[in-house]
Motif scaffolding. Sequence first.
Motif, PDB file in Angstrom:
ATOM      1  N   LEU A 197      -8.688  -7.260   7.500  1.00  0.00           N
ATOM      2  CA  LEU A 197      -8.598  -7.597   8.914  1.00  0.00           C
ATOM      3  C   LEU A 197      -9.286  -6.534   9.768  1.00  0.00           C
ATOM      4  CD1 LEU A 197      -7.331  -9.720  10.801  1.00  0.00           C
ATOM      5  CD2 LEU A 197      -5.339  -8.211  11.008  1.00  0.00           C
ATOM      6  N   GLY A 198     -10.164  -6.990  10.642  1.00  0.00           N
ATOM      7  CA  GLY A 198     -10.886  -6.084  11.522  1.00  0.00           C
ATOM      8  C   GLY A 198     -12.254  -5.692  11.007  1.00  0.00           C
ATOM      9  N   PHE A 199     -12.529  -5.967   9.726  1.00  0.00           N
ATOM     10  CA  PHE A 199     -13.805  -5.578   9.132  1.00  0.00           C
ATOM     11  C   PHE A 199     -14.584  -6.768   8.572  1.00  0.00           C
ATOM     12  CE2 PHE A 199     -11.112  -1.837   8.919  1.00  0.00           C
ATOM     13  CZ  PHE A 199     -11.953  -0.830   9.370  1.00  0.00           C
ATOM     14  N   THR A 200     -13.887  -7.821   8.180  1.00  0.00           N
ATOM     15  CA  THR A 200     -14.526  -8.985   7.571  1.00  0.00           C
ATOM     16  C   THR A 200     -13.919 -10.251   8.173  1.00  0.00           C
ATOM     17  OG1 THR A 200     -12.889  -9.235   5.796  1.00  0.00           O
ATOM     18  CG2 THR A 200     -14.723  -7.707   5.392  1.00  0.00           C
ATOM     19  N   GLY A 244      -2.345  -3.265  14.614  1.00  0.00           N
ATOM     20  CA  GLY A 244      -1.287  -2.386  14.145  1.00  0.00           C
ATOM     21  C   GLY A 244      -1.485  -2.020  12.688  1.00  0.00           C
ATOM     22  N   PRO A 245      -0.615  -1.192  12.138  1.00  0.00           N
ATOM     23  CA  PRO A 245      -0.762  -0.730  10.755  1.00  0.00           C
ATOM     24  C   PRO A 245      -0.749  -1.883   9.748  1.00  0.00           C
ATOM     25  CG  PRO A 245       0.853   0.592  11.943  1.00  0.00           C
ATOM     26  CD  PRO A 245       0.538  -0.575  12.819  1.00  0.00           C
ATOM     27  N   ILE A 246      -1.568  -1.741   8.707  1.00  0.00           N
ATOM     28  CA  ILE A 246      -1.617  -2.713   7.613  1.00  0.00           C
ATOM     29  C   ILE A 246      -0.856  -2.112   6.436  1.00  0.00           C
ATOM     30  CG2 ILE A 246      -3.110  -3.986   6.024  1.00  0.00           C
ATOM     31  CD1 ILE A 246      -5.327  -3.781   8.156  1.00  0.00           C
ATOM     32  N   SER A 247       0.292  -2.686   6.102  1.00  0.00           N
ATOM     33  CA  SER A 247       1.157  -2.112   5.068  1.00  0.00           C
ATOM     34  C   SER A 247       0.984  -2.774   3.708  1.00  0.00           C
ATOM     35  CB  SER A 247       2.626  -2.225   5.491  1.00  0.00           C
ATOM     36  OG  SER A 247       2.994  -3.586   5.664  1.00  0.00           O
ATOM     37  N   HIS A 248       0.339  -3.952   3.672  1.00  0.00           N
ATOM     38  CA  HIS A 248       0.142  -4.674   2.418  1.00  0.00           C
ATOM     39  C   HIS A 248      -1.318  -5.111   2.292  1.00  0.00           C
ATOM     40  CE1 HIS A 248       4.509  -4.861   2.527  1.00  0.00           C
ATOM     41  NE2 HIS A 248       4.500  -5.275   1.274  1.00  0.00           N
ATOM     42  N   ARG A 249      -1.781  -5.149   1.062  1.00  0.00           N
ATOM     43  CA  ARG A 249      -3.129  -5.655   0.781  1.00  0.00           C
ATOM     44  C   ARG A 249      -3.000  -7.110   0.383  1.00  0.00           C
ATOM     45  NH1 ARG A 249      -7.745  -6.616   1.702  1.00  0.00           N
ATOM     46  NH2 ARG A 249      -9.567  -5.578   0.819  1.00  0.00           N
ATOM     47  N   LEU A 273       0.847  -1.188   0.000  1.00  0.00           N
ATOM     48  CA  LEU A 273       0.000   0.000   0.000  1.00  0.00           C
ATOM     49  C   LEU A 273       0.886   1.243   0.000  1.00  0.00           C
ATOM     50  CD1 LEU A 273      -2.566  -1.111   2.728  1.00  0.00           C
ATOM     51  CD2 LEU A 273      -2.986  -1.009   0.269  1.00  0.00           C
ATOM     52  N   THR A 274       0.393   2.318  -0.571  1.00  0.00           N
ATOM     53  CA  THR A 274       1.165   3.558  -0.584  1.00  0.00           C
ATOM     54  C   THR A 274       1.280   4.148   0.813  1.00  0.00           C
ATOM     55  OG1 THR A 274      -0.854   4.775  -1.139  1.00  0.00           O
ATOM     56  CG2 THR A 274       0.561   4.087  -2.970  1.00  0.00           C
ATOM     57  N   ASN A 275       0.234   3.962   1.622  1.00  0.00           N
ATOM     58  CA  ASN A 275       0.246   4.381   3.021  1.00  0.00           C
ATOM     59  C   ASN A 275      -0.446   3.303   3.844  1.00  0.00           C
ATOM     60  OD1 ASN A 275       1.335   7.267   3.004  1.00  0.00           O
ATOM     61  ND2 ASN A 275      -0.318   7.420   1.498  1.00  0.00           N
ATOM     62  N   ALA A 276       0.103   3.010   5.001  1.00  0.00           N
ATOM     63  CA  ALA A 276      -0.457   1.958   5.843  1.00  0.00           C
ATOM     64  C   ALA A 276      -1.856   2.338   6.329  1.00  0.00           C
ATOM     65  CB  ALA A 276       0.455   1.692   7.030  1.00  0.00           C
ATOM     66  N   LEU A 277      -2.709   1.329   6.457  1.00  0.00           N
ATOM     67  CA  LEU A 277      -4.051   1.509   6.994  1.00  0.00           C
ATOM     68  C   LEU A 277      -4.059   1.125   8.470  1.00  0.00           C
ATOM     69  CD1 LEU A 277      -6.092  -0.268   4.160  1.00  0.00           C
ATOM     70  CD2 LEU A 277      -5.708   2.189   4.422  1.00  0.00           C
ATOM     71  N   PRO A 278      -4.892   1.789   9.274  1.00  0.00           N
ATOM     72  CA  PRO A 278      -4.995   1.373  10.677  1.00  0.00           C
ATOM     73  C   PRO A 278      -5.677   0.015  10.776  1.00  0.00           C
ATOM     74  CG  PRO A 278      -6.613   3.081  10.168  1.00  0.00           C
ATOM     75  CD  PRO A 278      -5.727   2.965   8.971  1.00  0.00           C
ATOM     76  N   GLY A 279      -5.111  -0.882  11.557  1.00  0.00           N
ATOM     77  CA  GLY A 279      -5.681  -2.210  11.734  1.00  0.00           C
ATOM     78  C   GLY A 279      -5.800  -2.558  13.198  1.00  0.00           C
TER      79      GLY A 279
END
Length: 354
Positions: free
Chosen positions: A50-53, A22-27, A13-19
Amino acid sequence: MSAIACYTYRIPLTNALPGPDGPISHRTGLLLAAEHPSGRTCWGEAAPLLGFTASLKTVTQAARDWQSEVNTLSADAAGHVTPYPSEAPGPLRFAIDQIGQQWAACEAGTSWHDWLNAGRSARSGNALWQTPEDRDMRQVLMALQAEHVSTIKVKVGRAPVEDDLDRLDALFASLPTGMTVRLDANQAWSVEQAHTICEAVQHRRALEYIEEPLVPDADLRAFVGDTSVPIALDETIRARGIDAVSDWPVAAFVVKPAWMGIRRVQKLAEQAGDVPVIVTSAYETGVGWRGTFATALQVTPPDRAIGMSTYQALARDIAWPPIPDAHGKLLTMAPGLFDNWTVDRDALEAVDRS
């Protein structure tokens, strides 16, 4: 026997997502490939988050179970696959629904684009808003409007309420005529915090709605009835189902086909009555993005912006060519978008069926 292959992918990912951990750096996700007797490959993407489904592990096991049930794959004229795992996780249903549409197109001897009867349908997209640090806000907004961006979506609830209000005051003061704003709190606020925000923005004519303002254990139904600010539902629909909220006076239902499945979104749209259904993406690759966009054209009213810009968070794609202008511009279903694309199998890892 219909040959169905299962692959996993992992792209940065261009920017990590909150998970949640901890941060999610890859899809990461799953691709299914069904080989039609005509020689065409029908692709579907299962993109859990992760965290949503359900987890990728759970979705992968469900995909294996479905593979073991398939002796001969078929799809009717509506693109409904048999056998169909109606109780499978939403991301897997989404992948199978995509395959079903493409399979039905093959059976009809036509392209996926023409099977969708899409012509050159277009939708305006909402753009995820990031406050510019070194550019004039008004100029940035006018540039977006010139590129057919009609709606700005702002993530709120991640900072103190006072900071959100300051940011919103600056945004509304700079907003060009004709642009609208959607706020998405992702269930972050207490009832008191949400009322504070609503009192501050209730007279903003450019505000389209606030999405999911309250923490999950709050009485959202009572809040919707108490406030004059339009409220939209997203997580609440996935948690409770459309039947539980069908009589709530809400402004919109926001749905992610990638997490629910295309057929379930279509059914929800039939049940929604006069409440508009706003389709949004969920960090899918170009494979799933196409299925989400096709669903948006089917269920979202033409005068409402759709949310397809999460694609821009991917550092690269496994489908070629990349999606053009996915960050919120005027999105057009041209034939080439749906019929002249391939998947980079070298970027995938095959899943053992055992």
